[in-house]
Motif scaffolding. Structure first.
Motif, PDB file in Angstrom:
ATOM      1  N   GLN A  50      -7.195   5.539  -6.370  1.00  0.00           N
ATOM      2  CA  GLN A  50      -8.394   5.824  -6.840  1.00  0.00           C
ATOM      3  C   GLN A  50      -8.940   5.185  -8.175  1.00  0.00           C
ATOM      4  O   GLN A  50     -10.527   4.540  -8.096  1.00  0.00           O
ATOM      5  CB  GLN A  50      -8.863   6.048  -5.756  1.00  0.00           C
ATOM      6  N   HIS A  55     -11.996   2.663  -9.542  1.00  0.00           N
ATOM      7  CA  HIS A  55     -13.478   2.887 -10.260  1.00  0.00           C
ATOM      8  C   HIS A  55     -13.459   2.206 -11.968  1.00  0.00           C
ATOM      9  O   HIS A  55     -13.684   1.942 -12.193  1.00  0.00           O
ATOM     10  CB  HIS A  55     -13.474   4.309 -10.450  1.00  0.00           C
ATOM     11  N   VAL A  67      -9.429   0.855  -4.344  1.00  0.00           N
ATOM     12  CA  VAL A  67     -10.019   2.007  -4.006  1.00  0.00           C
ATOM     13  C   VAL A  67     -10.406   1.977  -2.700  1.00  0.00           C
ATOM     14  O   VAL A  67     -10.223   2.879  -1.906  1.00  0.00           O
ATOM     15  CB  VAL A  67     -12.366   1.735  -4.847  1.00  0.00           C
ATOM     16  N   ALA A  83      -2.588  -0.465  -3.479  1.00  0.00           N
ATOM     17  CA  ALA A  83      -4.268  -0.268  -5.030  1.00  0.00           C
ATOM     18  C   ALA A  83      -3.938  -0.667  -6.435  1.00  0.00           C
ATOM     19  O   ALA A  83      -4.346  -1.503  -6.710  1.00  0.00           O
ATOM     20  CB  ALA A  83      -4.675   1.252  -4.833  1.00  0.00           C
ATOM     21  N   ALA A 115      -7.425   3.349  -1.368  1.00  0.00           N
ATOM     22  CA  ALA A 115      -7.105   4.589  -1.690  1.00  0.00           C
ATOM     23  C   ALA A 115      -7.760   5.410  -1.240  1.00  0.00           C
ATOM     24  O   ALA A 115      -7.375   6.416  -0.632  1.00  0.00           O
ATOM     25  CB  ALA A 115      -7.256   5.269  -3.294  1.00  0.00           C
ATOM     26  N   ARG A 116      -8.968   4.978  -0.865  1.00  0.00           N
ATOM     27  CA  ARG A 116      -9.615   6.005   0.084  1.00  0.00           C
ATOM     28  C   ARG A 116      -9.399   6.263   1.440  1.00  0.00           C
ATOM     29  O   ARG A 116      -9.653   6.748   2.524  1.00  0.00           O
ATOM     30  CB  ARG A 116     -11.523   5.556   0.191  1.00  0.00           C
TER      31      ARG A 116
END
Length: 457
Positions: A306, A310, A280, A267, A283-284
């Protein structure tokens, strides 16, 4: 990448801004990299991607597509034959590639991935899109769902003792501590040497399934750390390969927390190299696999990664939501299930990531406040993080209209950069200096420019 339906649709519609953006995201490239590939300026590419300009000249379109090595059978234009091949010629079938994440996650493929990272083969920029391999989302998806084969070996080599495992992990831990206090510097070579020993043990020693999982865990931790050393030294392509190899080793270990650690660094790689959507997604994906494990600090760290993605994408609401959840989890305190390699996460780290997000979102004043709070709460021995926080705080102050205060803060960042061997910190310092060039007639700016020149030397 050229098989990706979104890429093909954008090409078919002649939406070249979308093509540029997708190629960057799929290939983990910066706009500067795209400029080198295509010969178009970074500023022009930025305007194309934002929709402010359109690519309409046939000559420019051919230059753009040929520079990316677009397969000729995907476009109805006379691309130079020396630059392109057909899809069939240029793209191997995925199932023949040992690093394809859709194939079984075996021990041999783990070793192949790590050998590939350690090879250190220099590639031309034009070949970079080909060697980055499969989209990160595919790795994340298969890491979460693939079955790993039992990791054991009953061969002629000696059996691994618990004492040896302890010493091997201890070496990785020492390298991690050295990195935090002195920067990556020569640590990449040391990490590679240690990882080389681990790879030989994997291939030659004898071990039970339980010992094999413990050995794979050390391999995953070491590969992640070595990738981080490479990243901090500016070797971004090599770092990404190590992180993907670490993800495979984490699968073999059966410890989802180690895989989440590798994804957290992927990430960072994403939002630092112009692929914030990768940040994103990584991390998700990591959060999905560790939920329910009772690891509030690990989840908080993943949420900050994350949030950075963003913020780079300009998604303010999603950024603030992720930061808020991270702060709540951090306030719960460390759990016994949080991994011990995550010793550095604390309130200061959360404030630092929040400040960086606010800076990316254009809120300089709020960024400066968060970064000042971060500096006061960070571990005093983590010199590089303190230096990075100070350099970002300096940028926030300059953009907020207080250039003299920003210069003073930048001096403090240089104080730390002079003590460390970190290409990443040095790059951040020079970014701040670039923001001060418009004030070069002011004494405070001249002093800083002179120090920065000495640091570069």
């Amino acid at each position: 990448m050229w098989r990706d339906p979104e890429v093909r649709e954008a090409l078919a519609a002649w939406e070249f801004g979308q093509v540029s953006r997708l190629v960057r995201q799929r290939g983990s490239l910066r706009q500067d990299d795209m400029a080198q590939l295509t010969g178009l300026s970074q500023a022009f590419l930025s305007m194309i991607e934002s929709g402010a300009r359109r690519l309409t000249s046939i000559d420019k379109i051919i230059q753009f597509l040929a520079g990316l090595g677009t397969p000729a059978d995907l476009v109805s234009l006379p691309l130079p034959r020396s630059e392109v091949r057909s899809t069939r010629e240029s793209l191997p079938e995925p199932l023949t590639d040992e690093l394809d994440p859709s194939l079984p996650w075996t021990a041999n493929r783990m070793v192949t991935a790590l050998n590939d990272a350690a090879g250190g083969v220099s590639v031309e920029r034009r070949e970079f899109l080909g060697v980055t391999g499969f989209a990160l989302t595919e790795y994340v998806r298969h890491w979460g769902s693939a079955e790993a084969e039992p990791f054991m070996r009953d061969g002629a080599g000696g059996r691994i003792s618990d004492s040896l495992l302890g010493n091997l992990q201890g070496t990785t831990d020492e390298l991690r501590i050295m990195d935090a206090s002195a920067g990556s510097g020569s640590l990449t070579e040391m990490g590679e040497a240690h990882l080389g020993l681990l790879r030989r043990i994997v291939k030659q020693a004898s071990y039970s399934e339980a010992t094999g999982r413990a050995l794979a865990a050390i391999v995953a931790d070491t590969a992640t750390q070595t990738g981080w050393f490479a990243f901090d030294s500016g070797q971004h392509s090599t770092a990404r390969k190590y992180f993907l190899g670490a993800l495979r080793a984490a699968k073999a270990s059966g410890d989802a927390r180690l895989g989440a650690g590798a994804l957290s660094y992927l990430a960072i790689h994403g939002y630092s190299t112009g692929a914030p959507q990768d940040a994103v997604e990584a991390a998700r994906g990591a959060r999905e696999q560790v939920k329910g494990l009772g690891t509030p600090f690990l989840e908080a760290m993943l949420l900050t990664r994350q949030a950075r993605g963003h913020a780079k994408l300009g998604e303010r609401d999603a950024t603030l939501t992720a930061l808020g959840k991270a702060a709540e989890l951090c306030a719960q305190g460390r759990s016994e299930h949080d991994p011990r390699w995550l010793y550095w996460i604390n309130e200061g780290e959360i404030h630092g990531q929040a400040g960086s997000c606010h800076l990316d979102l254009g809120d300089s004043r709020r960024a400066a406040d968060s970064l000042v709070q971060a500096h006061g709460a960070l571990n005093p021995t983590d010199l590089r993080t303190r230096g990075l926080v100070l350099s970002r705080a300096a940028s926030a102050q300059i953009r907020g209209g207080d250039a003299e205060a920003g210069a003073a803060t930048a001096h403090a960042a240089i104080d730390l950069a002079e003590q460390l061997d970190s290409a990443r910190l040095t790059e951040h310092v020079h970014d701040v200096v670039g923001e001060l060039t418009m004030f070069s007639d002011a004494p405070y700016a001249r002093d800083l420019l002179e120090r920065a020149a000495t640091l570069a030397g």
